[in-house]
Design a protein around this motif. Sequence first.
Motif, PDB file in Angstrom:
ATOM      1  N   PRO A 116       0.408  -1.475   0.008  1.00 30.57           N
ATOM      2  CA  PRO A 116      -0.290   0.003   0.230  1.00 30.57           C
ATOM      3  C   PRO A 116       0.841   1.452   0.045  1.00 30.57           C
ATOM      4  O   PRO A 116       0.519   2.470  -1.136  1.00 30.57           O
ATOM      5  CB  PRO A 116      -0.759  -0.619   1.665  1.00 30.57           C
ATOM      6  N   ILE A 117       2.031   1.017   0.841  1.00 32.05           N
ATOM      7  CA  ILE A 117       2.579   2.141   0.755  1.00 32.05           C
ATOM      8  C   ILE A 117       3.790   2.742  -0.715  1.00 32.05           C
ATOM      9  O   ILE A 117       3.949   3.906  -1.162  1.00 32.05           O
ATOM     10  CB  ILE A 117       3.651   1.794   1.928  1.00 32.05           C
ATOM     11  N   LEU A 118       3.818   1.792  -1.047  1.00 33.17           N
ATOM     12  CA  LEU A 118       4.237   1.347  -2.538  1.00 33.17           C
ATOM     13  C   LEU A 118       3.350   1.954  -3.353  1.00 33.17           C
ATOM     14  O   LEU A 118       3.539   2.853  -4.975  1.00 33.17           O
ATOM     15  CB  LEU A 118       5.052   0.581  -3.007  1.00 33.17           C
ATOM     16  N   PHE A 119       1.787   1.718  -3.314  1.00 29.51           N
ATOM     17  CA  PHE A 119       0.804   2.597  -4.574  1.00 29.51           C
ATOM     18  C   PHE A 119       0.750   3.552  -4.267  1.00 29.51           C
ATOM     19  O   PHE A 119       0.818   4.952  -5.170  1.00 29.51           O
ATOM     20  CB  PHE A 119      -0.129   1.260  -3.918  1.00 29.51           C
ATOM     21  N   LEU A 120       0.663   4.284  -2.857  1.00 34.13           N
ATOM     22  CA  LEU A 120       0.483   5.491  -2.587  1.00 34.13           C
ATOM     23  C   LEU A 120       1.990   6.126  -3.494  1.00 34.13           C
ATOM     24  O   LEU A 120       2.040   7.052  -4.355  1.00 34.13           O
ATOM     25  CB  LEU A 120       0.670   5.718  -0.488  1.00 34.13           C
ATOM     26  N   LEU A 121       3.035   5.948  -3.619  1.00 38.30           N
ATOM     27  CA  LEU A 121       4.470   6.805  -3.895  1.00 38.30           C
ATOM     28  C   LEU A 121       3.937   6.668  -5.272  1.00 38.30           C
ATOM     29  O   LEU A 121       4.004   8.020  -5.991  1.00 38.30           O
ATOM     30  CB  LEU A 121       5.073   6.079  -3.741  1.00 38.30           C
ATOM     31  N   TYR A 122       3.223   5.583  -5.694  1.00 35.90           N
ATOM     32  CA  TYR A 122       3.050   5.731  -7.463  1.00 35.90           C
ATOM     33  C   TYR A 122       1.896   6.600  -8.064  1.00 35.90           C
ATOM     34  O   TYR A 122       1.976   6.715  -9.077  1.00 35.90           O
ATOM     35  CB  TYR A 122       2.674   3.814  -7.760  1.00 35.90           C
ATOM     36  N   THR A 123       0.985   6.689  -6.720  1.00 33.01           N
ATOM     37  CA  THR A 123      -0.125   7.625  -7.999  1.00 33.01           C
ATOM     38  C   THR A 123      -0.593   8.923  -6.815  1.00 33.01           C
ATOM     39  O   THR A 123      -1.045  10.010  -7.222  1.00 33.01           O
ATOM     40  CB  THR A 123      -1.569   7.144  -6.838  1.00 33.01           C
ATOM     41  N   ALA A 124       0.667   9.500  -6.411  1.00 35.40           N
ATOM     42  CA  ALA A 124       0.868  10.434  -5.240  1.00 35.40           C
ATOM     43  C   ALA A 124       0.561  11.984  -5.867  1.00 35.40           C
ATOM     44  O   ALA A 124       0.123  13.053  -6.270  1.00 35.40           O
ATOM     45  CB  ALA A 124       2.044  10.451  -4.277  1.00 35.40           C
ATOM     46  N   ASP A 125       1.429  11.809  -7.712  1.00 37.38           N
ATOM     47  CA  ASP A 125       1.283  12.623  -8.652  1.00 37.38           C
ATOM     48  C   ASP A 125       0.467  13.037  -8.584  1.00 37.38           C
ATOM     49  O   ASP A 125       0.147  13.757  -9.675  1.00 37.38           O
ATOM     50  CB  ASP A 125       2.558  12.953  -9.035  1.00 37.38           C
ATOM     51  N   LEU A 126      -0.710  11.660  -9.131  1.00 31.66           N
ATOM     52  CA  LEU A 126      -1.424  12.230  -9.726  1.00 31.66           C
ATOM     53  C   LEU A 126      -2.001  13.257  -9.154  1.00 31.66           C
ATOM     54  O   LEU A 126      -3.748  14.015  -9.973  1.00 31.66           O
ATOM     55  CB  LEU A 126      -2.714  10.733 -10.057  1.00 31.66           C
ATOM     56  N   LEU A 127      -2.831  13.417  -7.890  1.00 32.79           N
ATOM     57  CA  LEU A 127      -3.141  14.558  -7.321  1.00 32.79           C
ATOM     58  C   LEU A 127      -3.136  15.771  -7.686  1.00 32.79           C
ATOM     59  O   LEU A 127      -3.659  16.550  -7.929  1.00 32.79           O
ATOM     60  CB  LEU A 127      -3.566  13.811  -5.996  1.00 32.79           C
ATOM     61  N   GLN A 128      -1.881  15.777  -7.907  1.00 34.34           N
ATOM     62  CA  GLN A 128      -0.922  17.261  -7.838  1.00 34.34           C
ATOM     63  C   GLN A 128      -1.552  17.098 -10.000  1.00 34.34           C
ATOM     64  O   GLN A 128      -1.636  18.492  -9.746  1.00 34.34           O
ATOM     65  CB  GLN A 128       0.581  17.584  -8.127  1.00 34.34           C
ATOM     66  N   CYS A 132      -4.299  20.828 -10.335  1.00 39.06           N
ATOM     67  CA  CYS A 132      -4.348  21.747 -11.349  1.00 39.06           C
ATOM     68  C   CYS A 132      -5.250  22.098 -12.708  1.00 39.06           C
ATOM     69  O   CYS A 132      -5.187  23.100 -13.314  1.00 39.06           O
ATOM     70  CB  CYS A 132      -2.672  21.251 -12.476  1.00 39.06           C
ATOM     71  N   HIS A 133      -6.014  20.982 -12.882  1.00 39.98           N
ATOM     72  CA  HIS A 133      -7.511  21.274 -13.703  1.00 39.98           C
ATOM     73  C   HIS A 133      -8.271  21.865 -12.342  1.00 39.98           C
ATOM     74  O   HIS A 133      -9.236  21.469 -13.086  1.00 39.98           O
ATOM     75  CB  HIS A 133      -7.465  19.794 -14.557  1.00 39.98           C
ATOM     76  N   HIS A 134      -7.846  22.097 -11.381  1.00 39.99           N
ATOM     77  CA  HIS A 134      -8.909  22.839 -10.623  1.00 39.99           C
ATOM     78  C   HIS A 134     -10.072  21.860 -10.159  1.00 39.99           C
ATOM     79  O   HIS A 134     -12.015  22.277  -9.427  1.00 39.99           O
ATOM     80  CB  HIS A 134      -9.943  23.933 -11.333  1.00 39.99           C
ATOM     81  N   LEU A 135      -9.715  20.899  -9.681  1.00 39.02           N
ATOM     82  CA  LEU A 135     -10.727  19.564  -9.341  1.00 39.02           C
ATOM     83  C   LEU A 135     -10.439  19.356  -7.963  1.00 39.02           C
ATOM     84  O   LEU A 135      -8.833  19.542  -8.171  1.00 39.02           O
ATOM     85  CB  LEU A 135     -11.000  18.138 -10.516  1.00 39.02           C
ATOM     86  N   GLN A 148     -16.111  18.965  -8.664  1.00 38.98           N
ATOM     87  CA  GLN A 148     -15.799  19.851  -9.294  1.00 38.98           C
ATOM     88  C   GLN A 148     -17.301  21.337  -8.884  1.00 38.98           C
ATOM     89  O   GLN A 148     -18.148  20.901  -9.507  1.00 38.98           O
ATOM     90  CB  GLN A 148     -15.566  19.808 -10.902  1.00 38.98           C
ATOM     91  N   PRO A 149     -16.570  22.086  -8.414  1.00 37.79           N
ATOM     92  CA  PRO A 149     -17.576  23.526  -8.548  1.00 37.79           C
ATOM     93  C   PRO A 149     -17.555  24.155  -9.650  1.00 37.79           C
ATOM     94  O   PRO A 149     -16.481  24.316  -9.959  1.00 37.79           O
ATOM     95  CB  PRO A 149     -17.340  23.971  -7.467  1.00 37.79           C
ATOM     96  N   SER A 150     -19.072  23.760  -9.256  1.00 30.28           N
ATOM     97  CA  SER A 150     -19.266  24.973 -11.118  1.00 30.28           C
ATOM     98  C   SER A 150     -20.635  26.126 -10.963  1.00 30.28           C
ATOM     99  O   SER A 150     -21.089  26.109 -10.064  1.00 30.28           O
ATOM    100  CB  SER A 150     -20.021  23.900 -12.186  1.00 30.28           C
ATOM    101  N   ARG A 151     -19.980  26.984 -10.919  1.00 26.93           N
ATOM    102  CA  ARG A 151     -21.299  28.338 -10.957  1.00 26.93           C
ATOM    103  C   ARG A 151     -22.633  27.992 -11.856  1.00 26.93           C
ATOM    104  O   ARG A 151     -22.345  27.335 -12.865  1.00 26.93           O
ATOM    105  CB  ARG A 151     -20.321  29.872 -11.237  1.00 26.93           C
ATOM    106  N   ARG A 152     -23.648  28.302 -11.077  1.00 24.60           N
ATOM    107  CA  ARG A 152     -24.626  28.288 -11.689  1.00 24.60           C
ATOM    108  C   ARG A 152     -24.885  29.055 -13.037  1.00 24.60           C
ATOM    109  O   ARG A 152     -25.147  30.352 -12.356  1.00 24.60           O
ATOM    110  CB  ARG A 152     -25.772  28.037 -10.363  1.00 24.60           C
ATOM    111  N   ARG A 153     -25.541  28.244 -13.681  1.00 23.34           N
ATOM    112  CA  ARG A 153     -26.261  29.673 -14.829  1.00 23.34           C
ATOM    113  C   ARG A 153     -27.157  29.654 -15.189  1.00 23.34           C
ATOM    114  O   ARG A 153     -28.471  28.921 -14.925  1.00 23.34           O
ATOM    115  CB  ARG A 153     -25.343  29.069 -16.433  1.00 23.34           C
TER     116      ARG A 153
END
Length: 156
Positions: A116-128, A132-135, A148-153
Amino acid sequence: MTYLRDNGLLPNRQSAYRRYHSTETAVLRVLSDILSALNSGNLAILTLLDLSAAFDSVDHDTLLKRPQTSFGLGGTVISWFSSYLSGRTQCVHSKKTSSTPSTVHFGVPQVSVLGPILFLLYTADLLQLVNCHHLHPHVYADDTQLLQPSRRRHPP
């Protein structure tokens, strides 16, 4: 884990494999993000991702590069991880017969201490990347929630 925790290298939105980061933490964070978006008059768009066989799909070559490039780990630690991952085989046992063992090139053992620690290290960059895409991501093990918060139109 101590090195990663003490140096602030663990994703704060990963609620697994760490003390005080449980399923309750994950649920409360996602709920808080949803309520915060709605309270601000926005819509809340939630996408739930459940990667099938995520632990089995970890590429060993990429995994061994990730701790060096993202966490400043090298030398003995990488050698230790490499030794842990190399030489693994798997086969199927059924009653009195077994398949021929085959070398495992992908995956980390999910029911081990280090897997599980190796999996965490493997996927950590995905969160960054997701940030970056405001999610607003939140991860528990291999389950990911993207908000994704989205303004009501309002109609003209």
